[in-house]
Design an enzyme around this catalytic site. Structure first.
Site, mmCIF file in Angstrom:
data_model
loop_
_atom_site.group_PDB
_atom_site.id
_atom_site.type_symbol
_atom_site.label_atom_id
_atom_site.label_comp_id
_atom_site.label_asym_id
_atom_site.label_seq_id
_atom_site.Cartn_x
_atom_site.Cartn_y
_atom_site.Cartn_z
ATOM 1 N N CYS A 79 5.527 22.848 29.821
ATOM 2 C CA CYS A 79 6.751 22.412 29.145
ATOM 3 C C CYS A 79 7.222 23.466 28.135
ATOM 4 C CB CYS A 79 6.534 21.041 28.500
ATOM 5 S SG CYS A 79 8.085 20.182 28.123
ATOM 6 N N HIS A 167 4.465 17.566 32.823
ATOM 7 C CA HIS A 167 3.182 17.392 32.154
ATOM 8 C C HIS A 167 2.117 16.937 33.152
ATOM 9 C CE1 HIS A 167 4.390 17.887 27.908
ATOM 10 N NE2 HIS A 167 5.571 17.479 28.342
ATOM 11 N N GLU A 169 -0.988 16.497 32.546
ATOM 12 C CA GLU A 169 -2.078 15.797 31.877
ATOM 13 C C GLU A 169 -1.895 14.287 31.789
ATOM 14 O OE1 GLU A 169 0.694 17.239 28.513
ATOM 15 O OE2 GLU A 169 0.116 17.830 30.548
ATOM 16 N N GLY A 223 -23.707 3.576 13.490
ATOM 17 C CA GLY A 223 -22.744 3.764 14.567
ATOM 18 C C GLY A 223 -23.233 4.726 15.631
#
Length: 509
Positions: A79, A167, A169, A223
């Site tokens: 792009c 794009h 992705e 975590g």
């Protein structure tokens, strides 16, 4: 690290998606701002230029220095990246007569071109640009077009340089993964050998070389990130890793005792420290979210410093920093407009005299979980929802007190346990409750009440960079709401947050 792809970021909302798609193909990549290009080494295999909210015609448009990249490394402009390449070589980039945004189809494909190998005519692509390349320099060869965009893709002759105005992705480009794989494998020549197992082997070897016989202190949070970081370090340096699990008074109900026990079962050298009163004192009267985070972060550092001094010759502080923390803390224009402070990003005060080691700083959250699986860690720990470093301190939307924490712990416990009991926990990326500063009128029996409003939040996501609110069943929400109001004194109203990220963040503060 055997090979790497460099992504130069021009501020596109999709840049992180490029990285994710590349890593899904077992290829390591890193994102750098276009104006902070790192020094290259033998590991670099190719470069990708991202999209951008800018127009190449803007006076302040990003203009990377590509000397040392073009004609040396394979290059793919996406792009804005493609438009920049065209303009720099003398092509014409002008505003589109019709703004190109959304789905389109490739009406022409040069099938013999290696970038487009295996792609089909009429393949759907995703456009997102206000400018378009109207004319190209003579050395540019058009390799793809749509009905409205003649220069959908190009290759520069005598270079391994390509540009596309769509794009690859995003999921809407149905053969985008094929295009990226073509660029990575056929053009850049990568081996697709970057796997969780290879990351473990490589990282453990690097940690051994870096740390040698030094002692390391690590603040465990319960975590996934800090736990996986601890196991990597444990494999590298064994008992030279000193883990500190701090009860900051802002953990979930029973979390301190439950998690401390599970860490000891994992063979970690861990010490529990009850510092809750220090955190409550540091937070007294503070309402502003960023100030809360800083107060909590400073207190953590003070606690670590105090504990580190009890261990002779500690040289390092380990942190569970992951890649989204890094990305959100920098931008293409230098220091970012802070979305929020990450408690584990940035330096330490000079007086601490510790160096920082961050074994997970190159990974997205789901990659951390896959690495944990490669380390044979228990699924119940790896499957835990993310929990913010500042804990319930940033889920209490006012000043933090022990009484408010206790209320929120009870609310949160009912919600999280309810998700588990109904088989919904693993279908949600992250969930929690917020104690709002709003009090509302209610009726319990014949009595009028004026008590707290709590908000429940549950989102679906892959890595936390973007998130959508979870569409939990109405019957479940009704059951949880009733349980909270009936069992938690001080709460008479429950609401459910249906905001997505962006524009909202996952946490409220």
């Amino acid at each position: 690290m055997e090979e790497m792809i460099l992504i130069l970021d021009f501020g596109s909302q999709y840049t992180q998606l490029i990285a994710r798609r590349i890593r899904e193909l077992n290829v390591y990549c890193e994102i750098y701002p276009y104006n902070k290009i790192p020094k290259f080494d033998k590991h670099l295999k190719g470069v990708i230029l991202s999209g951008s909210p800018f127009s190449v015609r803007d006076k302040k448009a990003p203009k990377p220095e590509l000397v040392g990249i073009r004609k040396i490394f394979p290059l793919l402009g996406v792009c804005y990246g493609a438009q920049y390449l065209a303009q720099q070589d003398g092509g014409e980039v002008l505003p589109s007569e019709i703004r190109e945004y959304g789905r389109a189809n490739l009406s022409f494909i040069q099938k013999e071109n290696p970038l487009l190998k295996g792609m089909n005519l009429n393949s759907q692509v995703w456009m997102s640009h206000g400018d378009t390349i109207l004319s190209t320099p003579k050395e540019f060869e058009i390799i793809a077009s749509t009905k409205d965009v003649s220069v959908g893709g190009f290759k520069i002759k005598d270079e391994q340089t390509y540009g596309i105005q769509f794009h690859p992705e995003v999921y809407h480009t149905t053969e985008g993964t094929q295009l990226l794989k073509n660029f990575l494998v056929d053009i850049c020549g990568v081996s697709q050998s970057w796997t969780p197992a290879s990351f473990v082997d490589e990282t453990v070897a690097e940690l051994k070389a870096q740390l040698r016989n030094d002692k390391v202190i690590l603040g465990l949070s319960g975590g996934v990130d800090s736990s996986v970081a601890a196991m990597l370090l444990h494999q590298a340096i064994g008992q030279n890793l000193y883990c500190i699990f701090v009860d900051n008074g802002l953990l979930r109900k029973n979390e301190f005792s439950d998690v401390l026990h599970s860490y000891k079962d994992m063979g970690l050298n861990v010490k529990g420290v009850d510092a809750s009163q220090k955190f409550y004192l540091a937070l007294a009267g503070i309402i502003e979210p960023e100030s809360k985070r800083k107060a909590i972060g400073k207190t953590f550092i003070d606690v670590f410093d105090e504990e580190a001094k009890k261990i002779e010759d500690v040289r390092w502080l380990a942190q569970g920093t992951i890649y989204p923390d890094i990305i959100e803390s920098i931008s293409v224009k230098g220091p970012s407009a802070t979305i929020k402070s990450h408690h584990n990003v940035g330096g330490l005060p000079d007086y601490m005299k510790l160096k920082v080691v961050e074994p997970l700083k190159s990974l997205f959250k789901d990659e951390v979980r896959r690495v944990g699986k490669a380390l044979n860690m228990k699924q119940e720990l790896l499957g835990r929802h993310p929990f913010p470093g500042p804990g319930l301190g940033i889920r209490i939307l006012s000043d933090v007190t022990a009484e408010k924490v206790q209320i929120l712990q009870e609310v949160d416990h009912i919600f999280i346990q309810g998700l588990k009991d109904h088989g919904l926990y693993d279908k949600v990326w992250q969930a929690g409750a917020m104690l709002t500063p709003i009090q509302s009128v209610g009726v319990m029996g014949d009595e009028r009440t004026y008590e707290h409003v709590v908000a429940l939040r549950a989102v679906s996501s892959t890595d936390g960079m973007t998130a959508d609110w979870s569409h939990l069943p109405y019957e479940f929400l009704a059951e949880i709401s009733n349980a909270i109001i009936n069992r938690v004194k001080g709460v008479n109203r429950v609401v459910y947050d249906i905001s997505s990220k962006p524009p909202a963040t996952i946490e409220w503060e």
